[in-house]
Design a protein around this motif. Structure first.
Motif, PDB file in Angstrom:
ATOM      1  N   SER A  20       0.745  -0.988   0.107  1.00  0.00           N
ATOM      2  CA  SER A  20       0.142   0.045   0.192  1.00  0.00           C
ATOM      3  C   SER A  20       0.759   1.263  -0.047  1.00  0.00           C
ATOM      4  O   SER A  20       2.244   1.226   0.343  1.00  0.00           O
ATOM      5  CB  SER A  20      -0.453   0.281   0.470  1.00  0.00           C
ATOM      6  N   LYS A  22       1.295   3.657   2.182  1.00  0.00           N
ATOM      7  CA  LYS A  22       1.358   4.096   3.805  1.00  0.00           C
ATOM      8  C   LYS A  22       2.716   2.808   3.909  1.00  0.00           C
ATOM      9  O   LYS A  22       3.612   3.378   4.443  1.00  0.00           O
ATOM     10  CB  LYS A  22       0.077   3.676   4.685  1.00  0.00           C
ATOM     11  N   ASN A 121      -4.472   6.974   0.833  1.00  0.00           N
ATOM     12  CA  ASN A 121      -3.648   4.926   1.874  1.00  0.00           C
ATOM     13  C   ASN A 121      -3.418   4.301   0.576  1.00  0.00           C
ATOM     14  O   ASN A 121      -2.818   3.683   0.495  1.00  0.00           O
ATOM     15  CB  ASN A 121      -5.349   4.564   2.588  1.00  0.00           C
ATOM     16  N   ASN A 371      -4.478  -1.693   6.522  1.00  0.00           N
ATOM     17  CA  ASN A 371      -5.368  -0.719   4.788  1.00  0.00           C
ATOM     18  C   ASN A 371      -6.283  -0.976   3.914  1.00  0.00           C
ATOM     19  O   ASN A 371      -5.807  -2.148   3.620  1.00  0.00           O
ATOM     20  CB  ASN A 371      -4.419   0.680   4.357  1.00  0.00           C
TER      21      ASN A 371
END
Length: 375
Positions: A20, A22, A121, A371
């Motif tokens: 992801s 993040k 995100n 996430n």
């Protein structure tokens, strides 16, 4: 009836890969933070704390030479602590505390933009941020040449990170095997039409990784021979299919206006780079009626041009969503349906999108991940 399995980042997340946005940005800053700690403790760099705090790195650090230390490591690396001792570490921590609220200067302003935006995100979110910056450039608020340079450096960092992360091979998941078998081999989504030997299956991956290949190989080695995969956004470590990272929404009037601004403004519009991949995809969707199974794709607007081609095509009969479920039991089926509605329009959503009662979560493993998915 043919099948398209539409693969997004949630597919990798479901297998335990940390792919992801993040994950990437946290890893990026943790690495930079460790470099900064070492530089500070070695007293190698000049630290200016009047008005701003300028943190200088090595000249060969091509991504950034001045940046805000947003990611102080949760634990100081043992080797650093052993080398410099607790007294110097206390001095470092006091410096961070004293300067935590100052205005730090980035050399890569796009990196500052995405680092500062805590709501980001998904990869689609970064692409939307790029598009916002692109519009600012079109009005003369910032330099398009500088923005593109900054964006390219982020793309290079992303590819390096994914190559490292994906090197830790993950086995196929039986739960996903079962979902794919049910979709391809047993029945169609809508009317229970039995699969036939002439049916074709396309894995259409929006990822840069090849996690889906193990499922493609398993199908080919079984009874399902006519299976192929297209990496529409390219692949890591593939010079003949390099990664495509940017934005594409040709329904947006602002994007249309960029055509008049010059080629620099089109440098990261994704549809200019699909090449033979889009030709193969068009051939597939034009050949016969098909159903779409969404596995881990958010269906965000940064891919609207391509998704519109798939979803609105007269041969597209049904769209089934395998949704993400978080640790609290909340899912994103409705969010994905809303995203698809922005592409299809409200007239088609109840005829093409399969009701939630006949959809399932992508994988139980997704509950363990921090996430939701995205591309």
């Amino acid at each position: 009836m043919n099948r398209i399995i539409l693969i997004g980042n949630g597919f990798d997340l479901a297998h335990g890969y940390k792919t992801s946005y993040k994950h990437f940005i946290d890893d990026f800053w943790e690495s930079k933070a460790n470099k900064f700690i070492t530089a500070y403790l070695n007293e190698e760099k000049e630290l200016k704390t009047k008005g701003t705090c300028n943190i200088y790195f090595q000249p060969d650090d091509e991504v950034i030479s001045l940046f805000e230390l947003k990611y102080t490591p949760k634990e100081i690396p043992k080797e650093i602590l052993e080398k410099y001792g607790q007294e110097k570490m206390n001095s470092f921590l006091m410096f961070i505390g004293a300067n935590a609220n100052r205005n730090y200067k980035f050399t890569n302003q796009f990196l500052f933009q995405i680092t500062s935006n805590l709501s980001l995100n998904k990869w689609v979110d970064i692409e939307i941020e790029y598009y916002k910056a692109l519009i600012e450039c079109s009005t003369g608020e910032r330099s398009i040449v500088e923005l593109n340079k900054e964006f390219i450096l982020i793309k290079k960092e992303l590819e390096k990170y994914l190559i490292s992360e994906i090197s830790r091979k993950r086995p196929p998941l039986q739960s996903i095997n079962n979902l794919i078998d049910s979709f391809i081999i047993n029945n169609s989504i809508n009317n229970g039409i039995q699969a036939t030997s002439s049916d074709k299956t396309l894995f259409l991956s929006f990822n840069y990784t090849n996690t889906e290949q193990q499922y493609v190989d398993e199908l080919k080695n079984g009874t399902k021979k006519d299976v192929k995969c297209i990496h529409i956004h390219g692949e890591i470590n593939k010079s003949d299919n390099p990664i495509i990272f940017g934005y594409d929404d040709n329904a947006d009037e602002k994007q249309k206006s960029l055509l008049e601004k010059g080629n620099d403004f089109l440098q990261n519009i994704k549809s200019y780079y699909y090449n033979d991949n889009i030709t193969q995809l068009q051939s597939f969707i034009n050949s016969e009626k098909y159903e779409i199974l969404i596995m881990g794709h958010s269906c965000g607007i940064s891919d609207r041009t391509l998704l519109k081609l798939l979803f609105e095509h007269e041969n597209c009969m049904n769209i089934k969503i395998y949704y993400y479920v978080d640790n609290n039991g909340n899912d994103d089926y409705t969010e994905k349906k809303m995203n698809i509605t922005r592409i299809l329009g409200e007239m088609s959503i109840n005829t093409k999108i399969v009701p939630k009662s006949r959809c399932e979560p992508l994988s139980d493993i997704s509950r363990l991940l921090p996430n939701p998915d995205g591309t």
